[in-house]
Motif scaffolding. Structure first.
Motif, PDB file in Angstrom:
ATOM      1  N   UNK A 123       0.837  -1.209   0.000  1.00 54.75           N
ATOM      2  CA  UNK A 123       0.000   0.000   0.000  1.00 54.75           C
ATOM      3  C   UNK A 123       0.869   1.254   0.000  1.00 54.75           C
ATOM      4  N   UNK A 124       1.964   1.224   0.728  1.00 54.82           N
ATOM      5  CA  UNK A 124       2.885   2.354   0.752  1.00 54.82           C
ATOM      6  C   UNK A 124       3.522   2.562  -0.619  1.00 54.82           C
ATOM      7  N   UNK A 125       3.850   1.462  -1.280  1.00 53.54           N
ATOM      8  CA  UNK A 125       4.427   1.553  -2.620  1.00 53.54           C
ATOM      9  C   UNK A 125       3.427   2.161  -3.604  1.00 53.54           C
ATOM     10  N   UNK A 126       2.156   1.726  -3.523  1.00 54.01           N
ATOM     11  CA  UNK A 126       1.122   2.286  -4.393  1.00 54.01           C
ATOM     12  C   UNK A 126       0.912   3.769  -4.102  1.00 54.01           C
ATOM     13  N   UNK A 127       0.946   4.132  -2.829  1.00 58.44           N
ATOM     14  CA  UNK A 127       0.786   5.536  -2.463  1.00 58.44           C
ATOM     15  C   UNK A 127       1.920   6.388  -3.024  1.00 58.44           C
ATOM     16  N   UNK A 128       3.139   5.863  -2.937  1.00 61.43           N
ATOM     17  CA  UNK A 128       4.289   6.586  -3.470  1.00 61.43           C
ATOM     18  C   UNK A 128       4.193   6.745  -4.981  1.00 61.43           C
ATOM     19  N   UNK A 129       3.757   5.663  -5.669  1.00 64.12           N
ATOM     20  CA  UNK A 129       3.588   5.720  -7.118  1.00 64.12           C
ATOM     21  C   UNK A 129       2.520   6.743  -7.506  1.00 64.12           C
ATOM     22  N   UNK A 130       1.439   6.782  -6.705  1.00 63.12           N
ATOM     23  CA  UNK A 130       0.379   7.767  -6.966  1.00 63.12           C
ATOM     24  C   UNK A 130       0.911   9.185  -6.810  1.00 63.12           C
ATOM     25  N   UNK A 131       1.726   9.408  -5.785  1.00 62.90           N
ATOM     26  CA  UNK A 131       2.315  10.735  -5.585  1.00 62.90           C
ATOM     27  C   UNK A 131       3.185  11.128  -6.777  1.00 62.90           C
ATOM     28  N   UNK A 132       4.013  10.169  -7.255  1.00 69.86           N
ATOM     29  CA  UNK A 132       4.888  10.450  -8.388  1.00 69.86           C
ATOM     30  C   UNK A 132       4.077  10.757  -9.644  1.00 69.86           C
ATOM     31  N   UNK A 133       3.019   9.958  -9.879  1.00 69.97           N
ATOM     32  CA  UNK A 133       2.170  10.212 -11.051  1.00 69.97           C
ATOM     33  C   UNK A 133       1.507  11.582 -10.958  1.00 69.97           C
ATOM     34  N   UNK A 134       1.082  11.951  -9.749  1.00 74.67           N
ATOM     35  CA  UNK A 134       0.457  13.247  -9.553  1.00 74.67           C
ATOM     36  C   UNK A 134       1.443  14.376  -9.844  1.00 74.67           C
ATOM     37  N   UNK A 135       2.690  14.196  -9.420  1.00 73.67           N
ATOM     38  CA  UNK A 135       3.699  15.194  -9.693  1.00 73.67           C
ATOM     39  C   UNK A 135       3.950  15.342 -11.188  1.00 73.67           C
ATOM     40  N   UNK A 136       4.006  14.196 -11.907  1.00 71.32           N
ATOM     41  CA  UNK A 136       4.217  14.227 -13.359  1.00 71.32           C
ATOM     42  C   UNK A 136       3.058  14.942 -14.051  1.00 71.32           C
ATOM     43  N   UNK A 137       1.820  14.589 -13.659  1.00 69.82           N
ATOM     44  CA  UNK A 137       0.649  15.229 -14.261  1.00 69.82           C
ATOM     45  C   UNK A 137       0.624  16.726 -13.982  1.00 69.82           C
ATOM     46  N   UNK A 138       1.041  17.108 -12.789  1.00 68.34           N
ATOM     47  CA  UNK A 138       1.094  18.531 -12.455  1.00 68.34           C
ATOM     48  C   UNK A 138       2.113  19.249 -13.329  1.00 68.34           C
ATOM     49  N   UNK A 139       3.273  18.613 -13.532  1.00 67.55           N
ATOM     50  CA  UNK A 139       4.293  19.207 -14.388  1.00 67.55           C
ATOM     51  C   UNK A 139       3.793  19.336 -15.828  1.00 67.55           C
ATOM     52  N   UNK A 140       3.098  18.277 -16.320  1.00 64.80           N
ATOM     53  CA  UNK A 140       2.548  18.331 -17.683  1.00 64.80           C
ATOM     54  C   UNK A 140       1.534  19.456 -17.802  1.00 64.80           C
ATOM     55  N   UNK A 141       0.653  19.576 -16.791  1.00 63.63           N
ATOM     56  CA  UNK A 141      -0.351  20.646 -16.807  1.00 63.63           C
ATOM     57  C   UNK A 141       0.317  22.013 -16.850  1.00 63.63           C
ATOM     58  N   UNK A 142       1.335  22.197 -16.009  1.00 56.18           N
ATOM     59  CA  UNK A 142       2.012  23.485 -15.965  1.00 56.18           C
ATOM     60  C   UNK A 142       2.710  23.789 -17.287  1.00 56.18           C
ATOM     61  N   UNK A 143       3.316  22.743 -17.884  1.00 51.11           N
ATOM     62  CA  UNK A 143       3.992  22.932 -19.173  1.00 51.11           C
ATOM     63  C   UNK A 143       3.004  23.316 -20.264  1.00 51.11           C
ATOM     64  N   UNK A 144       1.855  22.608 -20.300  1.00 52.34           N
ATOM     65  CA  UNK A 144       0.832  22.930 -21.293  1.00 52.34           C
ATOM     66  C   UNK A 144       0.306  24.344 -21.106  1.00 52.34           C
ATOM     67  N   UNK A 145       0.154  24.754 -19.873  1.00 57.76           N
ATOM     68  CA  UNK A 145      -0.308  26.117 -19.599  1.00 57.76           C
ATOM     69  C   UNK A 145       0.702  27.136 -20.120  1.00 57.76           C
ATOM     70  N   UNK A 146       1.982  26.852 -19.901  1.00 55.58           N
ATOM     71  CA  UNK A 146       3.021  27.761 -20.373  1.00 55.58           C
ATOM     72  C   UNK A 146       3.040  27.833 -21.893  1.00 55.58           C
ATOM     73  N   UNK A 147       2.906  26.647 -22.536  1.00 51.92           N
ATOM     74  CA  UNK A 147       2.890  26.619 -24.007  1.00 51.92           C
ATOM     75  C   UNK A 147       1.684  27.381 -24.542  1.00 51.92           C
ATOM     76  N   UNK A 148       0.516  27.151 -23.925  1.00 51.25           N
ATOM     77  CA  UNK A 148      -0.696  27.836 -24.362  1.00 51.25           C
ATOM     78  C   UNK A 148      -0.549  29.340 -24.216  1.00 51.25           C
ATOM     79  N   UNK A 149       0.018  29.764 -23.096  1.00 51.50           N
ATOM     80  CA  UNK A 149       0.209  31.200 -22.862  1.00 51.50           C
ATOM     81  C   UNK A 149       1.178  31.793 -23.871  1.00 51.50           C
ATOM     82  N   UNK A 150       2.243  31.031 -24.184  1.00 52.66           N
ATOM     83  CA  UNK A 150       3.223  31.509 -25.163  1.00 52.66           C
ATOM     84  C   UNK A 150       2.600  31.643 -26.551  1.00 52.66           C
ATOM     85  N   UNK A 151       1.769  30.643 -26.930  1.00 49.62           N
ATOM     86  CA  UNK A 151       1.099  30.705 -28.230  1.00 49.62           C
ATOM     87  C   UNK A 151       0.143  31.889 -28.291  1.00 49.62           C
TER      88      UNK A 151
END
Length: 242
Positions: free
Chosen positions: A60-88
């Motif tokens: 369960x701890x391993x799954x929780x850690x994986x979920x945290x990592x996935x959430x961090x990746x998705x947050x980074x992708x969201x922020x990157x897309x926002x930056x690209x959209x703003x630049x465009x």
């Protein structure tokens, strides 16, 4: 009598010994239950349950850690897309401002069309060389375009000027007099080839199709102002550009 008594005594002793031997054998084959046997089994089961729970907790701890990592990746992708959209968005806004800033201010009788100034004189019908001289006298030259957008802008301008829909062809600044089949603008640039620029006189054979007898380019009114090759001594209206 004495013998019989001795025999009975021997038999009794033998029977007693046999019973003791049987009791000894039974105790060896079936040892008595240890007083703590039940407690040991309970401890074993509890230990096994504890190990199982520990494994589940680790998973369960391993799954929780994986979920945290996935959430961090998705947050980074969201922020990157926002930056690209703003630049465009900023680039598009800058492009819009640039287009507005580059729109030329044209002195009459020229009209502002895109980033150039155009003049079409429908009343003047001359050969190609004379039409070009007319434009040069206005500080311009015969019109040209490099892409479909520029061509469309010119067509829109011509149709507005020719509101009476007069059957008047229009000269543009293209010729293959220098080298047959190689169509150049008056600036020395290659003219665009094929559709959607060049038309057809019979609906099948695409222009240019006049060979060495037709070396000057114009917009043919009967073909909705598609490009055609004309005789250079023909009569058409000059379309000037500067």
């Amino acid at each position: 009598m004495l013998l019989s008594l001795a025999l009975v005594l021997l038999v009794s002793l033998a029977a007693s010994r046999a019973m003791k031997d049987a009791e000894t054998l039974q105790s060896e084959m079936f040892p008595p239950t240890h007083p703590n046997c039940t407690q040991s089994l309970t401890d074993y089961l509890l230990l096994r349950q504890e190990l199982q729970l520990s494994k589940m907790a680790a998973a369960e701890e391993e799954r929780t850690q994986l979920t945290r990592e996935n959430l961090q990746v998705l947050t980074q992708v969201r922020d990157t897309l926002s930056q690209v959209s703003e630049a465009l968005t900023q680039r598009n806004q800058a492009s819009g401002r640039s287009a507005a800033e580059t729109r030329r201010t044209c002195d009459p009788p020229f009209s502002s069309v895109g980033d150039s100034c155009l003049l079409l004189n429908l009343r003047l019908k001359e050969d190609w060389a004379s039409a070009r001289q007319f434009c040069v006298g206005k500080g311009a030259d015969l019109a040209r375009f490099s892409d479909a957008a520029g061509y469309a802008a010119i067509l829109d301008y011509i149709n507005k000027i020719n509101s009476q829909d007069e059957m008047t062809d229009v000269w543009v600044g293209g010729t293959d007099e220098a080298l047959e089949g190689t169509w150049l603008w008056v600036t020395g640039e290659l003219m665009p080839q094929g559709p959607p620029f060049w038309g057809s006189s019979d609906g099948y054979k695409a222009a240019p199709d006049g060979g060495s007898s037709q070396n000057c380019a114009g917009l043919y009114k009967r073909d909705n102002y598609y490009l055609h090759d004309f005789r250079c001594n023909g009569a058409a209206a000059p379309l000037c550009q500067k």
